[in-house]
Write a protein that holds these residues in place. Structure first.
Motif, mmCIF file in Angstrom:
data_model
loop_
_atom_site.group_PDB
_atom_site.id
_atom_site.type_symbol
_atom_site.label_atom_id
_atom_site.label_comp_id
_atom_site.label_asym_id
_atom_site.label_seq_id
_atom_site.Cartn_x
_atom_site.Cartn_y
_atom_site.Cartn_z
ATOM 1 N N CYS A 61 -9.405 -14.928 -11.496
ATOM 2 C CA CYS A 61 -8.003 -14.787 -11.066
ATOM 3 C C CYS A 61 -7.306 -13.728 -11.903
ATOM 4 C CB CYS A 61 -7.260 -16.121 -11.201
ATOM 5 S SG CYS A 61 -7.625 -17.292 -9.896
ATOM 6 N N PHE A 62 -7.549 -13.753 -13.213
ATOM 7 C CA PHE A 62 -6.944 -12.741 -14.089
ATOM 8 C C PHE A 62 -7.407 -11.344 -13.675
ATOM 9 C CE2 PHE A 62 -7.360 -9.775 -17.537
ATOM 10 C CZ PHE A 62 -6.078 -9.740 -18.048
ATOM 11 N N PHE A 63 -8.713 -11.194 -13.473
ATOM 12 C CA PHE A 63 -9.234 -9.848 -13.178
ATOM 13 C C PHE A 63 -8.872 -9.383 -11.771
ATOM 14 C CE2 PHE A 63 -11.592 -10.835 -17.020
ATOM 15 C CZ PHE A 63 -11.417 -9.649 -17.718
ATOM 16 N N GLU A 64 -8.719 -10.311 -10.840
ATOM 17 C CA GLU A 64 -8.218 -9.942 -9.507
ATOM 18 C C GLU A 64 -6.780 -9.417 -9.642
ATOM 19 O OE1 GLU A 64 -9.678 -9.870 -6.401
ATOM 20 O OE2 GLU A 64 -11.490 -10.137 -7.605
ATOM 21 N N ALA A 65 -5.976 -10.103 -10.464
ATOM 22 C CA ALA A 65 -4.588 -9.671 -10.684
ATOM 23 C C ALA A 65 -4.569 -8.297 -11.339
ATOM 24 C CB ALA A 65 -3.854 -10.693 -11.553
ATOM 25 N N LEU A 66 -5.453 -8.125 -12.302
ATOM 26 C CA LEU A 66 -5.482 -6.858 -13.050
ATOM 27 C C LEU A 66 -5.715 -5.669 -12.115
ATOM 28 C CD1 LEU A 66 -5.362 -6.129 -16.134
ATOM 29 C CD2 LEU A 66 -7.817 -5.699 -15.900
ATOM 30 N N LYS A 67 -6.502 -5.897 -11.072
ATOM 31 C CA LYS A 67 -6.806 -4.814 -10.117
ATOM 32 C C LYS A 67 -5.541 -4.245 -9.479
ATOM 33 C CE LYS A 67 -11.298 -6.522 -8.515
ATOM 34 N NZ LYS A 67 -11.913 -7.268 -7.387
ATOM 35 N N VAL A 68 -4.510 -5.093 -9.321
ATOM 36 C CA VAL A 68 -3.296 -4.618 -8.643
ATOM 37 C C VAL A 68 -2.170 -4.255 -9.628
ATOM 38 C CG1 VAL A 68 -3.825 -5.938 -6.566
ATOM 39 C CG2 VAL A 68 -2.269 -6.921 -8.252
ATOM 40 N N VAL A 69 -2.341 -4.601 -10.908
ATOM 41 C CA VAL A 69 -1.281 -4.339 -11.890
ATOM 42 C C VAL A 69 -1.082 -2.840 -12.073
ATOM 43 C CG1 VAL A 69 -0.635 -4.544 -14.334
ATOM 44 C CG2 VAL A 69 -1.629 -6.486 -13.151
ATOM 45 N N GLY A 70 0.171 -2.426 -12.176
ATOM 46 C CA GLY A 70 0.468 -1.021 -12.447
ATOM 47 C C GLY A 70 1.939 -0.738 -12.225
ATOM 48 N N ASP A 71 2.345 0.458 -12.595
ATOM 49 C CA ASP A 71 3.731 0.891 -12.434
ATOM 50 C C ASP A 71 4.134 0.733 -10.964
ATOM 51 O OD1 ASP A 71 5.915 2.704 -13.977
ATOM 52 O OD2 ASP A 71 5.784 3.275 -11.868
ATOM 53 N N GLY A 72 5.267 0.055 -10.709
ATOM 54 C CA GLY A 72 5.791 -0.089 -9.351
ATOM 55 C C GLY A 72 5.324 -1.337 -8.615
ATOM 56 N N VAL A 73 4.380 -2.064 -9.184
ATOM 57 C CA VAL A 73 3.858 -3.258 -8.499
ATOM 58 C C VAL A 73 4.779 -4.455 -8.766
ATOM 59 C CG1 VAL A 73 1.927 -4.885 -8.415
ATOM 60 C CG2 VAL A 73 1.499 -2.436 -8.595
ATOM 61 N N SER A 74 5.067 -5.232 -7.742
ATOM 62 C CA SER A 74 5.984 -6.349 -7.927
ATOM 63 C C SER A 74 5.247 -7.578 -8.458
ATOM 64 C CB SER A 74 6.690 -6.681 -6.619
ATOM 65 O OG SER A 74 5.787 -7.298 -5.757
ATOM 66 N N LEU A 75 5.994 -8.398 -9.178
ATOM 67 C CA LEU A 75 5.395 -9.594 -9.776
ATOM 68 C C LEU A 75 4.950 -10.584 -8.705
ATOM 69 C CD1 LEU A 75 7.718 -9.987 -12.876
ATOM 70 C CD2 LEU A 75 5.336 -9.228 -12.826
ATOM 71 N N GLY A 76 5.624 -10.583 -7.552
ATOM 72 C CA GLY A 76 5.208 -11.449 -6.450
ATOM 73 C C GLY A 76 3.805 -11.105 -5.958
#
Ligand code: MF3
Ligand code: CO
Length: 248
Positions: A130-145
């Motif tokens: 779950c952490f690494f799936e989240a990490l794939k989308v993390v970045g500038d401009g990405v919403s917390l939702g």
């Protein structure tokens, strides 16, 4: 208010995060059946001090230990105790924070003790995923939702659930800073990440219901259905050069 860190501040944060990473690795190498959770806490405390850091949790809102150690159906914030003896077949979540260089670092791992049930084994694996799936989308401009949604969907796709009453958080000069970083949510909603933010992404995943209860010790959180829960956390920086896991 969400603090935006400069490149220099993020560099300064590497130290406490490195201590968290090394302490968790050290605990992973020594934890075994027969130890009390108090003994594990003492080892972690000693290791953090030897690294020249301070355990941030000790004394935080009166918290009495250097680490949180949560066994099986305890979700998070388990208080280390001489009376809790770790047994073969259990899963044990160790969550700890260190302070050095003016900044905090925060991380958690769930360790399987000897041979555990297939359900627990899968739970530990899926929680880390779950952490690494989240990490794939993390970045500038990405919403917390969006981040929460990715975590929730990966947990639920595997028949598990994501805890909602407790969330991840920003980190820096304070152990808990804005924003809240939920492990559930709707894509594209909530505030957007920006370069210079440092957050703790910490999926808390339950084998059964997402519902939790708070025990009368004022800290411990347990699953309502008594089924096991796992936790995996890292401190993550959004830098000009990309996303960096500081505690790995
Ligand atoms: N790492 C834990 C968290 O982010 C710290 C809990 S506060 C404590 O929730 F006082 F319980 F340690
Ligand atoms: Co945390």
């Amino acid at each position: 208010m969400i603090s935006i860190k400069t490149r220099e501040e993020i560099n300064a944060m590497r130290e406490s995060s490195r201590v968290v990473k090394e302490t968790l690795e050290y605990i992973g190498s020594i934890i075994r059946a027969g130890m009390s959770t108090k003994e594990v806490d003492a080892k972690a405390h000693e290791f953090i001090l030897k690294c020249g850091a301070i355990p941030s949790c000790l004394g935080y809102c009166g918290y009495p230990a250097a680490t949180c150690i949560s066994v099986d159906d305890m979700v998070v914030h388990g208080i280390p105790s001489d009376d809790i003896i770790i047994k073969e077949g259990q899963i044990v979540s160790v969550d700890l924070c260190a302070y050095a260089n003016g900044f905090h670092g925060d991380g958690a791992r769930t360790f399987a003790i000897g041979q555990v049930s297939p359900e627990k084994e899968k739970l530990v694996k899926v929680t880390k995923e779950c952490f690494f799936e989240a990490l794939k989308v993390v970045g500038d401009g990405v919403s917390l939702g969006t981040i929460g949604n990715v975590i929730q969907r990966h947990a639920e796709a595997n028949g598990f659930s994501a805890v909602r009453k407790l969330v991840g958080h920003g980190i820096g000069r304070e152990m808990h800073e804005d924003p809240n970083v939920p492990n559930f949510g709707v894509r594209g909603t909530g505030i957007r990440l920006k370069t210079g933010m440092v957050i703790c992404i910490e999926p808390m995943i339950n084998a059964g219901t997402h519902q939790v209860d708070f025990l009368s010790d004022g800290w411990s959180v347990v699953t309502r259905d008594g089924k096991p829960s796992a936790h995996y956390e890292n401190t993550v920086a959004i830098t000009e050069d990309g996303v960096e896991i500081l505690t790995l």
